[in-house]
Design an enzyme around this catalytic site. Sequence first.
Site, PDB file in Angstrom:
ATOM      1  N   MET A  63      64.215 122.717 -40.711  1.00  0.00           N
ATOM      2  CA  MET A  63      64.025 123.066 -39.303  1.00  0.00           C
ATOM      3  C   MET A  63      62.675 122.603 -38.764  1.00  0.00           C
ATOM      4  O   MET A  63      61.768 122.269 -39.524  1.00  0.00           O
ATOM      5  CB  MET A  63      64.139 124.584 -39.117  1.00  0.00           C
ATOM      6  CG  MET A  63      65.520 125.144 -39.387  1.00  0.00           C
ATOM      7  SD  MET A  63      65.584 126.942 -39.197  1.00  0.00           S
ATOM      8  CE  MET A  63      65.497 127.116 -37.405  1.00  0.00           C
ATOM      9  N   HIS A  64      62.559 122.612 -37.449  1.00  0.00           N
ATOM     10  CA  HIS A  64      61.286 122.522 -36.695  1.00  0.00           C
ATOM     11  C   HIS A  64      60.601 121.153 -36.685  1.00  0.00           C
ATOM     12  O   HIS A  64      59.754 120.904 -35.841  1.00  0.00           O
ATOM     13  CB  HIS A  64      60.261 123.542 -37.218  1.00  0.00           C
ATOM     14  CG  HIS A  64      60.765 124.928 -37.395  1.00  0.00           C
ATOM     15  ND1 HIS A  64      61.332 125.658 -36.377  1.00  0.00           N
ATOM     16  CD2 HIS A  64      60.782 125.740 -38.488  1.00  0.00           C
ATOM     17  CE1 HIS A  64      61.677 126.855 -36.835  1.00  0.00           C
ATOM     18  NE2 HIS A  64      61.364 126.925 -38.105  1.00  0.00           N
ATOM     19  N   ASP A 115      68.925 124.486 -41.671  1.00  0.00           N
ATOM     20  CA  ASP A 115      69.174 124.785 -43.083  1.00  0.00           C
ATOM     21  C   ASP A 115      69.460 126.257 -43.333  1.00  0.00           C
ATOM     22  O   ASP A 115      70.356 126.600 -44.118  1.00  0.00           O
ATOM     23  CB  ASP A 115      68.020 124.294 -43.969  1.00  0.00           C
ATOM     24  CG  ASP A 115      66.641 124.782 -43.532  1.00  0.00           C
ATOM     25  OD1 ASP A 115      66.536 125.581 -42.578  1.00  0.00           O
ATOM     26  OD2 ASP A 115      65.654 124.345 -44.151  1.00  0.00           O
TER      27      ASP A 115
END
Length: 499
Positions: free
Chosen positions: A81-82, A240
């Site tokens: 992520m991110h 995820d």
Amino acid sequence: MKYVIGVDLGTSAVKILLVNQNGEVCKEVSKSYPLIIEKSGYSEQNPEEWVKKTTAGLAELVQQFDGDVNDIEGISFSGQMHGLVLIDKNHQVLRNAILWNDTRTTKQCQEIYDVVGKKRLLEVTKNPALEGFTLPKILWVKENEPEIFERASVFLLPKDYLRYRLTGNIHMDYSDAAGTLLLNIAKREWSSEILERFGLSPEFCPPLVESHGFVGTVTAEFALETGLSETTRVFAGGADNACGAIGSGILAEGKTLASIGTSGVVLSYEERNDLDFEGKVHYFNHSEENAYYTMGVTLAAGYSLSWFKDTFAEKEAFGQFLAGIDEVPAGSNGLLFTPYLVGERTPHADSNIRGSFIGIDAAHERKHFARAVLEGITFSLNESIEIFRSSGKVIDSIISIGGGAKNDTWLQMQADVFNAKIEKLTSEQGPGMGAAMLAAYGCGWYPSLKECAEVFIQTAKTYYPIQENVEAYQKLFKIYQQIYSQTKELNEQLREFRK
């Protein structure tokens, strides 16, 4: 027999699963790639590495497949992520991706609070401004690399860039978009308010799709490189943690997951979009349509254990390294460990705090330290569970996956510390299985993800709390909770000596 592929684009490697209609993993391939750490607090990757290693992994998987490649009907993704990927108007990558574990953006997090306000940010995005999220990274590039930012046409998250290279189409799913600080979580749309406050255009954000949404087929070029059929259908995939939840059957109210990888996650399913945890835990859109999940994070969970082993017993296998921990009583003979090696996330969003061993005694042996590390990681995860419980959630059963599910003593420890039944799955494939299930659902194999989970996911073993251990751990947990506040100032003073 029909098949789908789940691609899990992780921080250190891409893991690719070939799964049949019975939920059986028929082939598995993993390809690693490096982190780029230019200085303390920086963590980047070259997106081309993701593409290169995924292409090689898929080619290897197809080469080993002895069936008809046209029977591989779909492919979907789970992704770290991110992470920020910036591309120009010709869809060329402008710089290395800045990853979720990069902590250079403390200044930009404060700027977000100054411009939006903490209360308003939580109302819109359901999450606080933390260094790991995407918006602070965007603002960092805008401030520090203005010539690159001016050329940026759109931003993507890691798996979305990888999927673009397979299909030629640009999208982002809701579960991954929820970790950007740019999405209105409840309304499931990009927040025009936050975009405007930071001078970002709506076109800078990709079109939003459901995680099981069909986003194209494999391009002729990619089919040639991998051996996949051009008719292989591609589905958006998810973050995820959301995919890990799907792959573990966290698809109903009250279902809770403890996942211990490099970082550790406690994740609980939510039907509602209007709960208020005051930013103490993350609150994201699930990869199941119109569902949500709350999540607490320990930044250095499995990493604390691997650090300890690599530092003090580098050449030993994990099984050998953990030998004897079952002989040590709960509490490690008065030794406590806090897993703050790289800072902490939940419930202490603090990039400066560092870990501690408290209570070292001359009678302590390596097995006491090893058990204390496991207990400290588990105590940290329990902080998130206690936040959920204090909000009224009933958590009496938890599915454990990742490194924490590979050791019987650790699984029993989780049952005792969490004071809950712990379930270990028969086939624990986490996010990769979740991605495969999204592809199976997208292909129409099952009418819902829940019905898919009933076929794909089975429990292998259950661990129940041992009352005397529960009582000991409840006392120890109260002591553990004091360590953060009592070492915070000491760590601030030590900061100037860190290199």
